[in-house]
Design a protein around this motif. Structure first.
Motif: not given
Length: 94
Positions: A33-40, A49-64
């Motif tokens: 939320q703080n980085n304008e990322v939506t966790v789809r 022991h695996n995690f999978f996420l699909v994220l919608e973000a304005p750029d890679y830096a927001s994901v980081e």
């Protein structure tokens, strides 16, 4: 932009019983939320022991800024992806 994030750790390095390390993952929603990322999607396979996420973000830096703190807990891949429907159509004369 869409990003597929995959995290994996081993049984030996599992942090399930460590509240401080678990909190790094629990913080992802607030950081998103703080980085304008939506966790789809945020799904796990606990036995592998695996995690999978699909994220919608304005750029890679927001994901980081959203998941970067979890990199200390295991291996991670972050890959930009697109929806199947958005793939360019091949130029097929047949």
């Amino acid at each position: 932009m869409l990003f597929h994030v995959e995290h994996q750790h081993s049984w030996d390095t599992c942090f399930g019983g460590d509240p401080e390390k678990r909190k790094l993952w629990e913080d992802v929603s607030d950081l998103a939320q703080n980085n304008e990322v939506t966790v789809r999607e945020f799904i796990v396979n606990p036995s592998e022991h695996n995690f999978f996420l699909v994220l919608e973000a304005p750029d890679y830096a927001s994901v980081e800024r959203t998941v970067g703190q979890t990199k200390t807990l295991g291996d991670m891949r972050i890959v930009p992806v697109i929806n199947w429907a958005d793939l360019p159509k091949p130029n097929n004369p047949n």
